[in-house]
Design a protein around this motif. Structure first.
Motif, PDB file in Angstrom:
ATOM      1  N   THR A  28       0.829  -1.205   0.000  1.00  0.00           N
ATOM      2  CA  THR A  28       0.000   0.000   0.000  1.00  0.00           C
ATOM      3  C   THR A  28       0.866   1.259   0.000  1.00  0.00           C
ATOM      4  N   ASN A  29       0.298   2.323  -0.513  1.00  0.00           N
ATOM      5  CA  ASN A  29       0.942   3.631  -0.510  1.00  0.00           C
ATOM      6  C   ASN A  29      -0.136   4.654  -0.190  1.00  0.00           C
ATOM      7  N   ALA A  30       0.038   5.365   0.902  1.00  0.00           N
ATOM      8  CA  ALA A  30      -0.992   6.294   1.366  1.00  0.00           C
ATOM      9  C   ALA A  30      -1.373   7.317   0.296  1.00  0.00           C
ATOM     10  N   SER A  31      -0.421   7.661  -0.558  1.00  0.00           N
ATOM     11  CA  SER A  31      -0.716   8.655  -1.603  1.00  0.00           C
ATOM     12  C   SER A  31      -1.746   8.120  -2.605  1.00  0.00           C
ATOM     13  N   ASP A  32      -1.919   6.780  -2.641  1.00  0.00           N
ATOM     14  CA  ASP A  32      -2.913   6.187  -3.542  1.00  0.00           C
ATOM     15  C   ASP A  32      -4.335   6.455  -3.069  1.00  0.00           C
ATOM     16  N   TYR A  33      -4.527   6.525  -1.765  1.00  0.00           N
ATOM     17  CA  TYR A  33      -5.898   6.555  -1.241  1.00  0.00           C
ATOM     18  C   TYR A  33      -6.199   7.708  -0.284  1.00  0.00           C
ATOM     19  N   ASN A  34      -5.219   8.562   0.008  1.00  0.00           N
ATOM     20  CA  ASN A  34      -5.467   9.674   0.939  1.00  0.00           C
ATOM     21  C   ASN A  34      -6.657  10.538   0.514  1.00  0.00           C
ATOM     22  N   LYS A  35      -6.790  10.744  -0.793  1.00  0.00           N
ATOM     23  CA  LYS A  35      -7.865  11.606  -1.282  1.00  0.00           C
ATOM     24  C   LYS A  35      -9.254  11.030  -0.982  1.00  0.00           C
ATOM     25  N   TYR A 261      -1.020  -7.682   6.639  1.00  0.00           N
ATOM     26  CA  TYR A 261       0.095  -8.001   5.758  1.00  0.00           C
ATOM     27  C   TYR A 261       1.339  -7.184   6.081  1.00  0.00           C
ATOM     28  N   GLN A 262       1.145  -5.899   6.373  1.00  0.00           N
ATOM     29  CA  GLN A 262       2.290  -5.005   6.570  1.00  0.00           C
ATOM     30  C   GLN A 262       2.563  -4.684   8.043  1.00  0.00           C
ATOM     31  N   LYS A 263       1.685  -5.140   8.936  1.00  0.00           N
ATOM     32  CA  LYS A 263       1.836  -4.939  10.389  1.00  0.00           C
ATOM     33  C   LYS A 263       1.916  -3.448  10.753  1.00  0.00           C
ATOM     34  N   ASN A 264       1.235  -2.625   9.966  1.00  0.00           N
ATOM     35  CA  ASN A 264       1.246  -1.180  10.185  1.00  0.00           C
ATOM     36  C   ASN A 264      -0.085  -0.772  10.819  1.00  0.00           C
ATOM     37  N   THR A 265      -0.179  -0.958  12.125  1.00  0.00           N
ATOM     38  CA  THR A 265      -1.435  -0.673  12.807  1.00  0.00           C
ATOM     39  C   THR A 265      -1.739   0.826  12.865  1.00  0.00           C
ATOM     40  N   LYS A 266      -0.706   1.647  12.862  1.00  0.00           N
ATOM     41  CA  LYS A 266      -0.920   3.101  12.895  1.00  0.00           C
ATOM     42  C   LYS A 266      -1.673   3.554  11.647  1.00  0.00           C
ATOM     43  N   GLU A 267      -1.244   3.076  10.497  1.00  0.00           N
ATOM     44  CA  GLU A 267      -1.897   3.458   9.242  1.00  0.00           C
ATOM     45  C   GLU A 267      -3.288   2.840   9.147  1.00  0.00           C
ATOM     46  N   ALA A 268      -3.416   1.587   9.580  1.00  0.00           N
ATOM     47  CA  ALA A 268      -4.725   0.929   9.552  1.00  0.00           C
ATOM     48  C   ALA A 268      -5.719   1.676  10.430  1.00  0.00           C
ATOM     49  N   ASN A 269      -5.277   2.112  11.602  1.00  0.00           N
ATOM     50  CA  ASN A 269      -6.161   2.879  12.488  1.00  0.00           C
ATOM     51  C   ASN A 269      -6.528   4.227  11.887  1.00  0.00           C
ATOM     52  N   LYS A 288     -10.213  -2.579  15.665  1.00  0.00           N
ATOM     53  CA  LYS A 288      -9.335  -1.724  16.463  1.00  0.00           C
ATOM     54  C   LYS A 288      -8.874  -2.454  17.723  1.00  0.00           C
ATOM     55  N   ALA A 289      -9.777  -3.219  18.328  1.00  0.00           N
ATOM     56  CA  ALA A 289      -9.425  -3.992  19.524  1.00  0.00           C
ATOM     57  C   ALA A 289      -8.365  -5.035  19.189  1.00  0.00           C
ATOM     58  N   GLU A 290      -8.512  -5.682  18.046  1.00  0.00           N
ATOM     59  CA  GLU A 290      -7.535  -6.702  17.639  1.00  0.00           C
ATOM     60  C   GLU A 290      -6.161  -6.080  17.415  1.00  0.00           C
ATOM     61  N   MET A 291      -6.139  -4.917  16.795  1.00  0.00           N
ATOM     62  CA  MET A 291      -4.857  -4.256  16.550  1.00  0.00           C
ATOM     63  C   MET A 291      -4.218  -3.792  17.853  1.00  0.00           C
ATOM     64  N   ALA A 292      -5.045  -3.362  18.798  1.00  0.00           N
ATOM     65  CA  ALA A 292      -4.511  -2.973  20.112  1.00  0.00           C
ATOM     66  C   ALA A 292      -3.916  -4.191  20.811  1.00  0.00           C
ATOM     67  N   GLU A 293      -4.589  -5.322  20.671  1.00  0.00           N
ATOM     68  CA  GLU A 293      -4.063  -6.571  21.248  1.00  0.00           C
ATOM     69  C   GLU A 293      -2.731  -6.934  20.606  1.00  0.00           C
ATOM     70  N   PHE A 294      -2.641  -6.751  19.298  1.00  0.00           N
ATOM     71  CA  PHE A 294      -1.392  -7.008  18.574  1.00  0.00           C
ATOM     72  C   PHE A 294      -0.264  -6.131  19.119  1.00  0.00           C
ATOM     73  N   ASN A 295      -0.615  -4.908  19.514  1.00  0.00           N
ATOM     74  CA  ASN A 295       0.368  -3.959  20.061  1.00  0.00           C
ATOM     75  C   ASN A 295       0.558  -4.107  21.570  1.00  0.00           C
ATOM     76  N   ASN A 296      -0.040  -5.163  22.146  1.00  0.00           N
ATOM     77  CA  ASN A 296       0.050  -5.425  23.591  1.00  0.00           C
ATOM     78  C   ASN A 296      -0.548  -4.299  24.427  1.00  0.00           C
ATOM     79  N   ASP A 297      -1.541  -3.614  23.885  1.00  0.00           N
ATOM     80  CA  ASP A 297      -2.221  -2.539  24.602  1.00  0.00           C
ATOM     81  C   ASP A 297      -3.566  -3.071  25.096  1.00  0.00           C
ATOM     82  N   THR A 298      -3.538  -3.773  26.227  1.00  0.00           N
ATOM     83  CA  THR A 298      -4.728  -4.435  26.753  1.00  0.00           C
ATOM     84  C   THR A 298      -5.826  -3.439  27.089  1.00  0.00           C
ATOM     85  N   SER A 299      -5.456  -2.310  27.647  1.00  0.00           N
ATOM     86  CA  SER A 299      -6.432  -1.302  28.031  1.00  0.00           C
ATOM     87  C   SER A 299      -7.223  -0.795  26.828  1.00  0.00           C
TER      88      SER A 299
END
Length: 429
Positions: A28-35, A261-269, A288-299
């Protein structure tokens, strides 16, 4: 010393190779879909709202105008698709019912519209009864046969679904091809499913039909993802957005690629946050909960799960999210999960709903009963990774470790589809 240098050189070489491999994974490339992520992208919503206002005014001028009720109900359906607000489905239901009561000539058309609304609401038995009654009377048989196939697939009546598929068989018909693809997918024939969707895509493009192209591109995105063709999936989600910039389904697909695929939770969020501004459906919170779990952010994971439940309780969703709730409650309130699972089976007795029941039974400490449920209703009857994963858990709980190994291998091949969190659990089986 020379040996040390050689070893360091080798390590540096493999490190560079690993780095290059990781870089090559970036699709993915953010410039493809930012608009497409700006809150101003509401073309589909605005079109649906304009249609609703137009037909509402016509109906207000003549409350007996049955010809206005169907289009108004359709506009409400489109508003649900673009906003996720369950109230719009209730409005559509009301309109279709009124139209059926008043109409003298087009009852079967309104019946199909009402059945589509019931399917969206996960009221599958009501949809089936309505369609079968309509089919037995004066109706457009072919159109109703298409929908009967859909509802038989939803309710697990696969023999009847196949019978209807034979009735509508036509390799040059878009509506047949997409249903043949669904049948292929049910039978675990992913390549065949993709081939049929690609044929449907050719028809959609030859007709220059924007709605058909949007549907086909977005669904091909999913199927390509299942097949591990991530680049193709990404391109088809972009093709969808080019036609419909506020298509939440395609945006979520791109968010999943960024995460799984890219493990980029920041961009996915970031993508999910943009969707939630206009399309407020509960299941985004689970991702979002699953990605937080992936990042070990239980809260944060717990907060998002609470947000999911809160959104359902405050919305007009009925039983639409029972499947998600069963999995969620299985960990926190197994008895509640069991009750919901039994309700789901009464609504539609499919291998997937029986899988949810077996999972709830396992979590409730009923491992032998879970094994019986899996053996009787799930094994060999579905190829969904979630069902395979639950089956592996149940086999392991019952000491059937030899049966776990092949399932584990299959699940590891479906890494993109199941996501990193489940994949980690799979590796620990």
């Amino acid at each position: 010393m020379k040996k040390t240098l050689i070893i360091l050189s080798i390590l540096a070489f493999f490190s560079a190779c690993k780095e290059n491999t990781e870089k090559s994974k970036s699709i993915t490339n953010a410039s493809d879909y930012n608009k497409y992520l700006t809150s101003e992208n509401k073309s589909s919503y605005e079109t649906a709202l304009s249609e609703k206002d137009f037909w509402s005014k016509r109906l207000d001028a003549d409350t007996t105008g049955v010809g206005d009720m169907g289009p108004l109900a359709g506009a409400y359906g489109k508003l649900f698709a673009t906003t996720g607000d369950g109230q719009y489905l209730s409005n559509a239901e009301t309109m279709y019912k009124k139209a059926m009561d008043i109409s003298a000539n087009n009852k079967d058309g309104y019946a199909r519209g009402l059945a589509r609304t019931y399917i969206s609401q996960h009221r599958f038995k009501e949809a089936q009864e309505l369609l079968e009654e309509s089919y037995a009377g004066v109706s457009n048989k072919k159109e109703t046969e298409f929908m009967l196939f859909d509802i038989y697939m939803e309710t697990g009546n696969y023999e009847k679904a196949n019978e209807n598929l034979e009735k509508i068989k036509n390799n040059g018909d878009f509506n047949y091809l997409i249903r043949q693809a669904k049948w292929n997918d049910y039978n675990g024939e992913l390549d065949a499913a993709i081939r049929n969707l690609e044929k449907a895509k050719e028809i959609a493009e030859s007709r220059k039909s924007k709605p058909l192209k949007i549907w086909t591109y977005s669904n091909l995105g999913d199927f390509y993802g299942h097949a591990g063709r991530i680049e193709d999936a990404y391109q088809h989600y972009l093709m969808t957005l080019e036609l419909e910039p506020d298509n939440a389904y395609a945006k979520k697909g791109i968010a999943w690629i960024n995460y799984s695929y890219q493990k980029n939770t920041k961009e996915a969020n970031r993508i999910l946050d943009s969707i939630l501004k206009n399309h407020k459906v509960p299941d985004y919170h689970l991702l979002k909960a699953e990605m937080a779990e992936f990042n070990n952010d239980t809260s944060e994971a717990n907060n998002q799960k609470k947000a999911f439940i809160k959104t359902i309780s405050e919305g007009n969703y009925g039983n639409m999210y029972n499947g998600y709730l069963i999995e969620l409650y299985a960990d926190t309130d197994p008895q509640k999960a069991l009750k919901l699972a039994q309700m789901e089976i009464e609504n539609r007795a499919t291998p997937e709903t029986y899988d949810l029941l077996a999972y709830a039974q396992l979590k409730a400490g009923q491992k032998e009963q879970a094994l019986k449920t899996i053996k009787d209703h799930v094994v060999g009857k579905t190829f969904e990774p979630t069902a395979q994963y639950h089956t592996a858990l149940i086999y392991k709980a019952n000491g059937m470790n030899d049966a776990v190994t092949p399932l584990k291998e299959e699940l590891e091949e479906a890494a993109f589809e199941i996501g990193p969190v489940v994949l980690k659990d799979v590796k620990n089986l």
